[in-house]
Design a protein around this motif. Sequence first.
Motif, PDB file in Angstrom:
ATOM      1  N   PRO A   1       0.839  -1.196   0.000  1.00 20.21           N
ATOM      2  CA  PRO A   1       0.000   0.000   0.000  1.00 20.21           C
ATOM      3  C   PRO A   1       0.874   1.246   0.000  1.00 20.21           C
ATOM      4  CG  PRO A   1      -0.007  -1.027   2.164  1.00 20.21           C
ATOM      5  CD  PRO A   1       0.784  -1.919   1.258  1.00 20.21           C
TER       6      PRO A   1
ATOM      7  N   ALA B   1       5.747   3.269  -1.504  1.00 18.65           N
ATOM      8  CA  ALA B   1       5.171   2.487  -0.415  1.00 18.65           C
ATOM      9  C   ALA B   1       6.205   2.442   0.698  1.00 18.65           C
ATOM     10  CB  ALA B   1       4.807   1.091  -0.891  1.00 18.65           C
TER      11      ALA B   1
ATOM     12  N   GLU C   1      -4.155   7.241  -2.986  1.00 22.42           N
ATOM     13  CA  GLU C   1      -3.731   6.016  -2.327  1.00 22.42           C
ATOM     14  C   GLU C   1      -3.991   4.836  -3.257  1.00 22.42           C
ATOM     15  OE1 GLU C   1      -4.501   3.754   1.934  1.00 22.42           O
ATOM     16  OE2 GLU C   1      -5.546   5.618   1.486  1.00 22.42           O
TER      17      GLU C   1
ATOM     18  N   THR D   1      -2.565   0.411  -4.036  1.00 20.96           N
ATOM     19  CA  THR D   1      -1.786  -0.737  -3.588  1.00 20.96           C
ATOM     20  C   THR D   1      -1.158  -1.412  -4.795  1.00 20.96           C
ATOM     21  OG1 THR D   1      -3.240  -1.096  -1.701  1.00 20.96           O
ATOM     22  CG2 THR D   1      -1.867  -2.961  -2.378  1.00 20.96           C
TER      23      THR D   1
ATOM     24  N   VAL E   1      -7.580   2.153  -4.006  1.00 24.76           N
ATOM     25  CA  VAL E   1      -8.150   2.004  -2.656  1.00 24.76           C
ATOM     26  C   VAL E   1      -9.432   2.774  -2.562  1.00 24.76           C
ATOM     27  CG1 VAL E   1      -7.734   2.421  -0.222  1.00 24.76           C
ATOM     28  CG2 VAL E   1      -5.889   1.669  -1.690  1.00 24.76           C
TER      29      VAL E   1
END
Length: 131
Positions: free
Chosen positions: A73, A92, A116, A118, A131
Amino acid sequence: MQSYTIGQAARLLGVSPDTARRWADAGRVATHRDESGKRLIDGKDLAAFSVELAKGGSTEEEASYTSVRNAFPGIVTAIKLGDVAAQVEIQAGPHRLVSLLTREAVEELGLEVGMEATARVKSTNVHIDRV
């Protein structure tokens, strides 16, 4: 533009909320207050700070970084769009991940710098989840 709380920023940067708060208090990363008085960091400011932080070496607090099911993430720090392909960079914590994917995928996910996301890694492939 997405904004992040001090706690969310700390998680994305791989540090404690206290460290992120001290950085904000020292003016290392710009903050503003929402209508309820909560301090927030704009996504683009957090993305730029995460890149600056990663270039500076180790953080104030050393943390153990793990890849649970190879998921990283982080925050989108750069997007380069071509006619068909795209390159997306995610910071990250101390890890910079770069993924090559289709322009269509970037547009469908609505990816933007400061958002954001991942990165999921399998062998030599990196997949991006919004996200």
